[in-house]
Write a protein that holds these residues in place. Structure first.
Motif, short mmCIF file in Angstrom:
data_model
loop_
_atom_site.label_atom_id
_atom_site.label_comp_id
_atom_site.label_asym_id
_atom_site.label_seq_id
_atom_site.Cartn_x
_atom_site.Cartn_y
_atom_site.Cartn_z
N LYS A 116 0.80 -1.20 0.00
CA LYS A 116 0.11 -0.03 -0.01
C LYS A 116 0.68 1.22 0.09
O LYS A 116 2.14 1.16 0.30
CB LYS A 116 -1.04 0.09 1.14
N ASN A 117 0.43 2.33 -0.34
CA ASN A 117 1.06 3.62 -0.40
C ASN A 117 1.04 4.10 1.09
O ASN A 117 -0.04 4.21 1.58
CB ASN A 117 0.46 4.55 -1.45
N THR A 118 2.15 4.65 1.48
CA THR A 118 2.28 4.96 3.05
C THR A 118 3.64 5.94 3.06
O THR A 118 4.49 5.98 1.93
CB THR A 118 2.38 3.85 3.95
N ASN A 119 4.07 6.74 4.10
CA ASN A 119 5.15 7.25 4.27
C ASN A 119 5.45 7.27 5.76
O ASN A 119 4.66 7.15 6.67
CB ASN A 119 5.01 8.74 3.78
N PHE A 120 6.76 7.61 5.78
CA PHE A 120 7.14 7.39 7.42
C PHE A 120 8.24 8.98 7.45
O PHE A 120 9.22 8.92 6.65
CB PHE A 120 8.30 6.33 7.64
N SER A 121 7.97 9.60 8.35
CA SER A 121 8.94 10.70 8.65
C SER A 121 9.82 10.29 10.02
O SER A 121 9.60 10.10 11.13
CB SER A 121 8.02 11.93 9.10
N ILE A 122 11.11 10.02 9.52
CA ILE A 122 12.26 9.63 10.43
C ILE A 122 13.56 10.32 10.53
O ILE A 122 13.56 11.31 9.81
CB ILE A 122 12.75 8.34 9.92
N LEU A 123 14.13 10.22 11.60
CA LEU A 123 15.50 10.96 11.83
C LEU A 123 16.38 10.19 10.63
O LEU A 123 16.92 9.07 11.19
CB LEU A 123 15.76 10.97 13.09
N SER A 124 16.61 10.68 9.57
CA SER A 124 17.30 9.99 8.64
C SER A 124 19.05 9.83 9.24
O SER A 124 19.28 11.13 9.43
CB SER A 124 17.23 10.36 7.04
N PRO A 125 19.65 9.14 9.08
CA PRO A 125 21.17 9.19 9.21
C PRO A 125 21.83 9.99 8.06
O PRO A 125 20.89 10.30 6.96
CB PRO A 125 21.55 7.54 9.45
N GLY A 126 22.84 10.31 8.32
CA GLY A 126 23.69 10.96 7.17
C GLY A 126 23.81 9.85 5.98
O GLY A 126 23.80 8.50 6.29
N LEU A 127 23.69 10.26 4.95
CA LEU A 127 24.01 9.59 3.45
C LEU A 127 25.18 9.82 2.77
O LEU A 127 25.30 10.92 2.59
CB LEU A 127 22.60 9.35 2.91
N PHE A 128 25.79 8.89 2.14
CA PHE A 128 26.91 8.84 1.41
C PHE A 128 26.72 8.29 0.02
O PHE A 128 25.98 7.25 -0.15
CB PHE A 128 28.02 7.87 2.20
N PHE A 129 26.67 9.22 -0.96
CA PHE A 129 26.43 8.83 -2.27
C PHE A 129 27.67 8.76 -3.33
O PHE A 129 28.62 9.55 -3.19
CB PHE A 129 25.69 9.78 -3.09
N HIS A 130 27.67 7.72 -4.09
CA HIS A 130 28.73 7.70 -5.33
C HIS A 130 27.97 7.57 -6.61
O HIS A 130 27.15 6.40 -6.95
CB HIS A 130 29.40 6.47 -4.94
N PHE A 131 28.16 8.90 -7.26
CA PHE A 131 27.32 8.86 -8.71
C PHE A 131 28.45 8.47 -9.72
O PHE A 131 29.31 9.19 -9.78
CB PHE A 131 26.61 10.02 -8.80
N LYS A 132 27.95 7.78 -10.75
CA LYS A 132 28.69 7.39 -11.79
C LYS A 132 28.21 8.36 -12.91
O LYS A 132 27.09 8.08 -13.39
CB LYS A 132 28.91 5.82 -12.29
#
Length: 252
Positions: A116-132
């Motif tokens: 089903k469609n839903t959403n969660f508002s959370i305290l996200s950790p820091g994210l590390f991205f690697h884009f090619k």
């Protein structure tokens, strides 16, 4: 590997008695961080009286250069070291085909479309991205401290759907940069959080907690984070590598 880029400066070197051809220039930068100022040295090849893209070097390398160690310039010009960027403070490393950057911890909304469609508002950790840049592929990891990640910062597999055990993200309909610029960082981050998380990419992974491998368990975990307003804990997550270890073998 990954190198910096700075503005181009026109150069002219003249001598009354000798012809001098400048091949390399060193530029000293003063870089302001959140806590202090530090100095960074970049080395640039000189092409047609203009500085090319720079590579960060350290004081020991400068000493070797000015002491006349044979062949250093040839090696330095051919090397492509992994180094910090001066363009955007969120960029950790960059070369012609790759860019690695981070976004700090913050409260975020994750949009789910599983049963089903839903959403969660959370305290996200820091994210590390690697884009090619050429293949438009993305790898995503998380880290747990609030400060800017360092080389010894541990990366974890994010307990989010659409990400496999190597951090590769199923991008689906995400909008991605056609050509790379600093604006690509915000585009990727915003589209990551605005996209729909639809399925686990670790269903067959052995020894991985169910928050990674089972859609319902993952949703229950996110709901608990939202209700308690707490952060993710290291004991709940799967360690991957330190940033230094990742950058050494970023294509593995």
């Amino acid at each position: 590997m990954l190198s910096t880029a700075v503005s181009k400066y026109e150069l002219e070197t003249r001598s009354r008695t000798n012809s001098i051809q400048s091949k390399v220039a060193l530029v000293l930068h003063s870089v302001a961080t959140s806590n202090k100022k530090q100095q960074v040295i970049t080395m640039h090849n000189i092409d047609d009286n203009q500085l090319s893209k720079g590579k960060v070097i350290n004081s020991k390398q400068v000493t070797r250069m000015v002491s006349g160690k044979g062949g250093y310039f040839d090696r330095a010009q051919s090397a492509k070291p992994l180094c910090s960027s001066l363009i955007d403070e969120r960029v950790i490393a960059e070369n012609d085909n790759d860019v690695v950057f981070y976004t700090p911890p913050s409260k975020r909304t994750l949009w789910y479309s599983t049963t089903k469609n839903t959403n969660f508002s959370i305290l996200s950790p820091g994210l590390f991205f690697h884009f090619k840049k050429s293949t438009k592929s993305i790898r995503v990891f998380c880290y747990l401290n609030r400060k800017k990640p360092k080389l010894d910062t541990m990366l974890y597999l994010p307990p989010m759907l659409n990400i496999d055990r190597k951090g590769s993200l199923c991008t689906g309909t995400m909008r991605l940069p056609k050509t790379w610029s600093n604006a690509g960082i915000d585009l990727i981050i915003s589209n990551f959080f605005d996209s729909r998380f639809t399925h686990s990419n670790m269903k067959t992974a052995s020894g991985i907690p169910t928050i990674y491998t089972d859609d319902e368990a993952n949703m229950a975990y996110m709901a608990a984070l939202e209700e308690s307003e707490r952060k993710m804990k290291a004991g709940e997550l799967v360690e991957f590598k330190t940033i230094a270890a990742y950058l050494e073998n970023a294509d593995d």
